[in-house]
Design a protein around this motif. Structure first.
Motif, PDB file in Angstrom:
ATOM      1  N   THR A  89       1.273 -19.160 -11.057  1.00 25.03           N
ATOM      2  CA  THR A  89       0.718 -18.312 -10.003  1.00 25.03           C
ATOM      3  C   THR A  89       1.811 -17.696  -9.145  1.00 25.03           C
ATOM      4  O   THR A  89       1.771 -16.504  -8.825  1.00 25.03           O
ATOM      5  CB  THR A  89      -0.233 -19.133  -9.113  1.00 25.03           C
ATOM      6  OG1 THR A  89      -1.314 -19.645  -9.929  1.00 25.03           O
ATOM      7  CG2 THR A  89      -0.800 -18.286  -8.000  1.00 25.03           C
ATOM      8  N   MET A  90       2.794 -18.495  -8.762  1.00 24.34           N
ATOM      9  CA  MET A  90       3.879 -17.980  -7.933  1.00 24.34           C
ATOM     10  C   MET A  90       4.608 -16.829  -8.612  1.00 24.34           C
ATOM     11  O   MET A  90       4.906 -15.796  -7.997  1.00 24.34           O
ATOM     12  CB  MET A  90       4.875 -19.085  -7.593  1.00 24.34           C
ATOM     13  CG  MET A  90       6.102 -18.595  -6.819  1.00 24.34           C
ATOM     14  SD  MET A  90       5.702 -17.950  -5.187  1.00 24.34           S
ATOM     15  CE  MET A  90       5.506 -19.506  -4.303  1.00 24.34           C
ATOM     16  N   ASP A  91       4.874 -16.967  -9.906  1.00 26.92           N
ATOM     17  CA  ASP A  91       5.560 -15.913 -10.648  1.00 26.92           C
ATOM     18  C   ASP A  91       4.704 -14.663 -10.746  1.00 26.92           C
ATOM     19  O   ASP A  91       5.217 -13.530 -10.694  1.00 26.92           O
ATOM     20  CB  ASP A  91       5.930 -16.406 -12.052  1.00 26.92           C
ATOM     21  CG  ASP A  91       7.003 -17.487 -12.023  1.00 26.92           C
ATOM     22  OD1 ASP A  91       7.654 -17.632 -10.965  1.00 26.92           O
ATOM     23  OD2 ASP A  91       7.183 -18.174 -13.041  1.00 26.92           O
ATOM     24  N   ARG A  92       3.401 -14.845 -10.890  1.00 30.03           N
ATOM     25  CA  ARG A  92       2.493 -13.691 -10.957  1.00 30.03           C
ATOM     26  C   ARG A  92       2.502 -12.921  -9.636  1.00 30.03           C
ATOM     27  O   ARG A  92       2.523 -11.689  -9.625  1.00 30.03           O
ATOM     28  CB  ARG A  92       1.072 -14.145 -11.274  1.00 30.03           C
ATOM     29  CG  ARG A  92       0.849 -14.685 -12.672  1.00 30.03           C
ATOM     30  CD  ARG A  92      -0.617 -15.020 -12.880  1.00 30.03           C
ATOM     31  NE  ARG A  92      -1.438 -13.812 -12.816  1.00 30.03           N
ATOM     32  CZ  ARG A  92      -2.747 -13.824 -12.518  1.00 30.03           C
ATOM     33  NH1 ARG A  92      -3.361 -14.974 -12.222  1.00 30.03           N
ATOM     34  NH2 ARG A  92      -3.430 -12.691 -12.507  1.00 30.03           N
ATOM     35  N   ILE A  93       2.485 -13.659  -8.529  1.00 27.29           N
ATOM     36  CA  ILE A  93       2.483 -13.031  -7.205  1.00 27.29           C
ATOM     37  C   ILE A  93       3.772 -12.250  -6.987  1.00 27.29           C
ATOM     38  O   ILE A  93       3.750 -11.087  -6.560  1.00 27.29           O
ATOM     39  CB  ILE A  93       2.302 -14.088  -6.100  1.00 27.29           C
ATOM     40  CG1 ILE A  93       0.907 -14.708  -6.178  1.00 27.29           C
ATOM     41  CG2 ILE A  93       2.521 -13.471  -4.719  1.00 27.29           C
ATOM     42  CD1 ILE A  93       0.686 -15.851  -5.200  1.00 27.29           C
TER      43      ILE A  93
END
Length: 216
Positions: free
Chosen positions: A188-192
């Protein structure tokens, strides 16, 4: 007038001009959001107006005129922000809402945020853990090259900036990142960060919101 000049006094006309700002200020003082019913009617009619481009533009312009009246006293909108936000988010979250209606609702959200200030307005946005992925997914689905819908991307980036401030590591939302097919899902962090960085290079106002998201 001539005698005043000879005596070293300023012309009477100048005296009146010096009073104009004060008179204007007193005349612009408002006491409440008197157009709340008209604003509510405009929002309620969005489900019909979105089908016609002329009705869309008319609704947007009317809402802008109402909101811009409170540029000098935006705090008068505060008692009404929650119901306006709720009504517009109901449209956005409704799976039956077509894209044109969703984008129209986001345009209204942007108009409100522009007048009241996004920092104040964002405090009212839903920002529970369950909101993060739906907002992120909605943002990923947007077309960054569609100049007609930049308000949608701007508001989604700001909304994501408050939903990602959860009181624990975002990795806890990912669970097992390996799918049944053996592929690995992106954290999720990488997607954001990926979507935020992609909007740092655009030419519209979404770039400002992307900077806010990354700073969070």
């Amino acid at each position: 007038m001539v005698l005043n000049k000879m005596n070293g006094d300023e012309p009477e006309q100048e005296d009146y001009r010096s009073l104009e700002p004060d008179v204007i200020a007193r005349g612009n003082i408002l006491e409440s959001f008197t157009e709340s019913k008209e604003a509510q009617e405009l929002i309620n009619n969005l489900r019909l107006d979105h089908e016609d481009l002329i009705l869309q533009e008319t609704a947007i312009q009317k809402f802008k005129v109402i909101m811009n009246t409170y540029q000098e006293q935006p705090h008068l909108l505060d008692p009404h922000l929650e119901w306006m936000l709720t009504s517009l988010l109901d449209i956005i979250r409704d799976e039956a809402s077509p894209p044109s209606l969703v984008h129209l609702a986001f345009k209204f959200l942007y108009i409100i945020s522009k007048v009241r200030g996004y920092k104040t307005f964002l405090r009212l946005f839903p920002h529970e853990v369950v909101d993060l992925h739906p907002v992120l997914d909605m943002l990923v689905w947007q077309n960054p090259k569609d100049y007609e819908t930049w308000e949608t991307r701007y508001m989604l980036l700001l909304w994501l900036s408050v939903t990602c401030l959860i009181p624990f590591d975002l990795s806890r939302l990912d669970g097992d990142l390996s799918s049944l097919e053996g592929c690995t899902r992106v954290p999720t962090m990488d997607r954001i960060l990926s979507v935020a960085k992609s909007y740092l290079v655009v030419s519209d106002k979404a770039r400002d919101a992307a900077a806010v998201l990354i700073s969070k």
